[in-house]
Design a protein around this motif. Structure first.
Motif, short mmCIF file in Angstrom:
data_model
loop_
_atom_site.label_atom_id
_atom_site.label_comp_id
_atom_site.label_asym_id
_atom_site.label_seq_id
_atom_site.Cartn_x
_atom_site.Cartn_y
_atom_site.Cartn_z
N ARG A 118 0.86 -1.19 0.00
CA ARG A 118 0.00 0.00 0.00
C ARG A 118 0.89 1.23 0.00
O ARG A 118 2.06 1.15 0.40
CB ARG A 118 -0.91 0.01 1.25
CG ARG A 118 -2.04 -0.98 1.20
CD ARG A 118 -2.77 -1.11 2.52
NE ARG A 118 -1.96 -1.85 3.49
CZ ARG A 118 -1.92 -3.17 3.59
NH1 ARG A 118 -2.67 -3.92 2.82
NH2 ARG A 118 -1.14 -3.77 4.46
N GLN A 171 -11.61 -10.59 1.55
CA GLN A 171 -11.46 -9.33 0.79
C GLN A 171 -12.78 -8.59 0.57
O GLN A 171 -12.85 -7.39 0.74
CB GLN A 171 -10.75 -9.53 -0.57
CG GLN A 171 -9.50 -10.39 -0.55
CD GLN A 171 -8.36 -9.83 0.29
OE1 GLN A 171 -8.46 -8.78 0.88
NE2 GLN A 171 -7.25 -10.56 0.35
N GLN A 228 2.79 -16.72 0.28
CA GLN A 228 1.64 -15.87 -0.07
C GLN A 228 0.36 -16.67 -0.12
O GLN A 228 -0.71 -16.17 0.19
CB GLN A 228 1.88 -15.15 -1.40
CG GLN A 228 2.83 -13.98 -1.31
CD GLN A 228 2.35 -12.91 -0.35
OE1 GLN A 228 1.21 -12.89 0.09
NE2 GLN A 228 3.25 -12.02 0.02
N SER A 281 -5.70 0.86 -1.72
CA SER A 281 -4.64 1.78 -2.14
C SER A 281 -4.26 1.44 -3.58
O SER A 281 -3.82 0.31 -3.85
CB SER A 281 -3.44 1.59 -1.19
OG SER A 281 -2.30 2.23 -1.67
N TYR A 329 -5.99 -5.83 -7.54
CA TYR A 329 -5.53 -4.70 -6.73
C TYR A 329 -4.09 -4.86 -6.26
O TYR A 329 -3.51 -3.96 -5.68
CB TYR A 329 -6.43 -4.57 -5.47
CG TYR A 329 -6.58 -5.88 -4.73
CD1 TYR A 329 -5.60 -6.34 -3.87
CD2 TYR A 329 -7.69 -6.70 -4.95
CE1 TYR A 329 -5.71 -7.56 -3.23
CE2 TYR A 329 -7.81 -7.92 -4.32
CZ TYR A 329 -6.81 -8.35 -3.46
OH TYR A 329 -6.91 -9.57 -2.85
N PRO A 352 -8.34 -14.95 3.99
CA PRO A 352 -8.76 -13.63 3.52
C PRO A 352 -9.96 -13.69 2.59
O PRO A 352 -9.96 -14.44 1.62
CB PRO A 352 -7.53 -13.11 2.78
CG PRO A 352 -6.39 -13.84 3.39
CD PRO A 352 -6.92 -15.21 3.67
N ASP A 365 -8.82 -10.97 5.97
CA ASP A 365 -8.42 -9.64 5.46
C ASP A 365 -9.57 -9.08 4.63
O ASP A 365 -10.22 -9.83 3.89
CB ASP A 365 -7.22 -9.75 4.51
CG ASP A 365 -5.93 -10.11 5.20
OD1 ASP A 365 -5.89 -10.09 6.44
OD2 ASP A 365 -4.95 -10.42 4.49
N1 SAH Z 1 -1.44 -13.53 -0.28
C1 SAH Z 1 -2.27 -13.11 0.74
C2 SAH Z 1 -1.89 -11.78 1.36
C3 SAH Z 1 -1.55 -10.65 0.47
S1 SAH Z 1 -1.15 -9.08 1.11
C4 SAH Z 1 -3.71 -13.16 0.25
O1 SAH Z 1 -3.96 -13.36 -0.90
O2 SAH Z 1 -4.59 -13.02 1.04
C5 SAH Z 1 -2.10 -8.90 2.59
C6 SAH Z 1 -3.38 -8.15 2.43
O3 SAH Z 1 -3.16 -6.84 1.99
C7 SAH Z 1 -4.35 -8.73 1.41
O4 SAH Z 1 -5.04 -9.83 1.90
C8 SAH Z 1 -5.24 -7.55 1.13
O5 SAH Z 1 -6.33 -7.51 2.03
C9 SAH Z 1 -4.34 -6.35 1.39
N2 SAH Z 1 -4.00 -5.65 0.15
C10 SAH Z 1 -3.33 -6.11 -0.91
N3 SAH Z 1 -3.24 -5.16 -1.87
C11 SAH Z 1 -3.88 -4.07 -1.39
C12 SAH Z 1 -4.15 -2.76 -1.91
N4 SAH Z 1 -3.75 -2.39 -3.12
N5 SAH Z 1 -4.82 -1.89 -1.12
C13 SAH Z 1 -5.25 -2.25 0.11
N6 SAH Z 1 -5.03 -3.46 0.64
C14 SAH Z 1 -4.36 -4.37 -0.09
#
Ligand code: SAH
Ligand code: SF4
Ligand code: F3S
Length: 460
Positions: A75, A290, A230, A362, A192, A288, A328
């Motif tokens: 982010r 999302q 990941q 973000s 994202y 997660p 998440d």
């Molecule tokens: N590989 C894992 C974790 C990735 S990063 C997965 O797929 O769940 C951890 C967390 O950051 C993600 O689960 C997501 O909720 C958040 N994230 C990733 N990219 C983002 C972005 N561009 N803006 C806000 N949150 C983000």
């Protein structure tokens, strides 16, 4: 596909360079780590290599001969934090021309960021990508001898790069909690997310190497071991992830075996049964979601539906009663309407997570979502974030209340004059009165509970 394994000869050559660098006492490295556990695990390798090259470790940049800034790009906030920290080292470099400063990690893999870094921070001596960790000895040697600034990055485009380097030394930052990477990179390309671009292709370590590392940690008394990747449950080594988890959880000794992160599309009944049946496998599942809305999930390229997610989450909760569930959530993904957001609120209520990690969306340069029209205004993201947090706090409060009067097994993380703190198998934080030594297990009777903390006393 290129050979993803760095040849043993190359690793050996690097370690020999490290040995040669080890010619002066009192050298110190300061490693600053931003981002996720992958970066923390990488920093332990960087530290291990530095140890071999004769560097002690310090938290204080002022004492350091070498500063490594391990950055995160997930982010904008994470990027800004790393940059502002880097900016603070200008003075140190002016005072000590011998000081070496290097930037690595996920930001280094983005071309524009890398170029901006080299341009705006002329006191940074070198930048290296997530794939070049194993070359640190050569990078340090070049910086010392060539006295010119350098960038080390894979020549391959982002849709091809990614290596596995085995046999590197590690300096772990805890003697009772350890992280073991089982796979690297990501091929999911959620719209994202920057990770697939900065961590390269998904690749898995051989199970034998992973299991030997876990066994060694168990023998050395590590009580909390985390398998990292990941998408750990997409592990594609020589055995399946549930099998790997089962074997890693079956060594002789008491320990909590955790794993992070799982992708819902690959969460299987077989995995749930291993969590249920193998005592050392921690009763905790981070899955997660999302978003709780099907249109948004599809725009995110998550490859599961709200219904499938709910089915899996409720299945594991019924198979493993009392399991800690966490997730998440992204607030304000472009185009997300109020109605769609409310479906996320609803899924939170239905699953009843112990904790949620909520992030304001973000925009990440180069990702499809950043180019979408209808970006959500910041204030609206914050409003949604706050609504989710307040719903979640009530749920967490209610769930934790159920612990009062129960006795739980806790791995002690700290003990200050009888005031201890530790974690349960479900990763709940417990503050308790007792005599437990750090790194040992204790039975703790829970006497009171708040949303994210349990309190109790050790049983005699
Ligand atoms: N590989 C894992 C974790 C990735 S990063 C997965 O797929 O769940 C951890 C967390 O950051 C993600 O689960 C997501 O909720 C958040 N994230 C990733 N990219 C983002 C972005 N561009 N803006 C806000 N949150 C983000
Ligand atoms: Fe990012 Fe999606 Fe990969 Fe997780 S699965 S790292 S969110 S692209
Ligand atoms: Fe950040 Fe890289 Fe992890 S972008 S979240 S440090 S994989």
């Amino acid at each position: 596909m290129n050979n993803i394994f760095v040849e043993a000869e190359q690793i050996k050559a690097q370690l020999e360079i490290a040995d040669k660098l080890n010619n002066k006492t009192d050298k110190k490295v300061c490693i600053l780590t931003f981002g996720c556990q992958q970066n923390e695990a990488d920093s332990e390798i960087l530290s291990g290599i530095c140890e071999k090259a004769g560097y002690g470790e310090t938290d204080d940049p002022k004492e350091a001969d070498l500063i490594l800034i391990n950055t995160c790009a997930i982010r904008e906030h994470a990027e800004l934090k790393a940059l502002s920290r880097t900016g603070q080292f200008k003075k140190l470099k002016e005072q000590n021309k011998e000081l070496l400063i290097g930037v690595c990690g996920c930001m280094a893999e983005q071309k524009e960021r890398r170029e901006a870094l080299m341009k705006s921070y002329p006191y940074v001596d070198f930048v290296f990508g997530t794939d070049k960790l194993y070359m640190l000895p050569q990078i340090i040697r070049n910086a010392k001898t060539a006295k010119k600034r350098s960038v080390y990055i894979s020549d391959l485009p982002h849709n091809e790069f990614g290596v596995i380097a085995e046999g590197l030394p590690l300096r772990r930052n805890s003697s009772h909690k350890a992280k073991v990477s089982i796979m690297y990179g990501c091929d999911n390309f959620c719209t994202y997310c920057v990770v697939p671009y900065v961590r390269g292709r998904e690749r898995s370590r051989e199970s034998g190497k992973i299991l030997a590392e876990v066994e060694n940690l168990v023998m050395r008394g590590y009580g909390d071991i985390m398998l990292l990747g990941q998408n750990v449950n997409s592990y594609k080594g020589d055995i399946s992830f549930p099998k790997l988890l089962e074997r890693a959880g079956s060594f002789n000794g008491e320990y909590f075996l955790r794993f992070m992160t799982s992708h819902p599309k690959d969460a299987s009944r077989e995995l749930f049964e291993v969590i249920r049946d193998v005592p050392n496998v921690a009763k905790q599942f981070h899955l997660p979601v999302q978003s709780g809305n099907n249109r948004v999930l599809s725009a995110m390229n998550r490859r599961y539906s709200r219904e499938k997610y709910l089915e899996k989450a409720l299945e594991i909760k019924s198979l493993v009663p009392g399991i800690t569930m966490t997730t998440d959530i992204i607030c304000g993904f472009p185009t997300e309407t109020e109605k769609e957001f409310l479906e996320t609120v609803d899924i939170i209520k239905q699953v009843e997570f112990d904790m949620i990690f909520t992030f304001l969306y973000s925009p990440r340069p180069g990702t499809p979502a950043a180019k979408m029209e209808d970006q959500i205004p910041h204030e609206e993201k914050v409003r949604r974030f706050e609504l989710l947090s307040s719903v979640q706090n009530d749920i967490a409060d209610k769930l934790n209340d159920k612990y009062v009067g129960k006795t739980v097994r806790v791995l002690c993380d700290s003990n200050e004059n009888g005031m201890c703190s530790g974690r349960t198998s479900g990763n709940k934080i417990v503050n308790f009165e007792g005599n437990a030594m750090v790194g040992t297990f204790a039975d703790v009777e829970i006497t009171s509970a708040a949303a994210y903390i349990l309190k109790g006393r050790e049983r005699g």
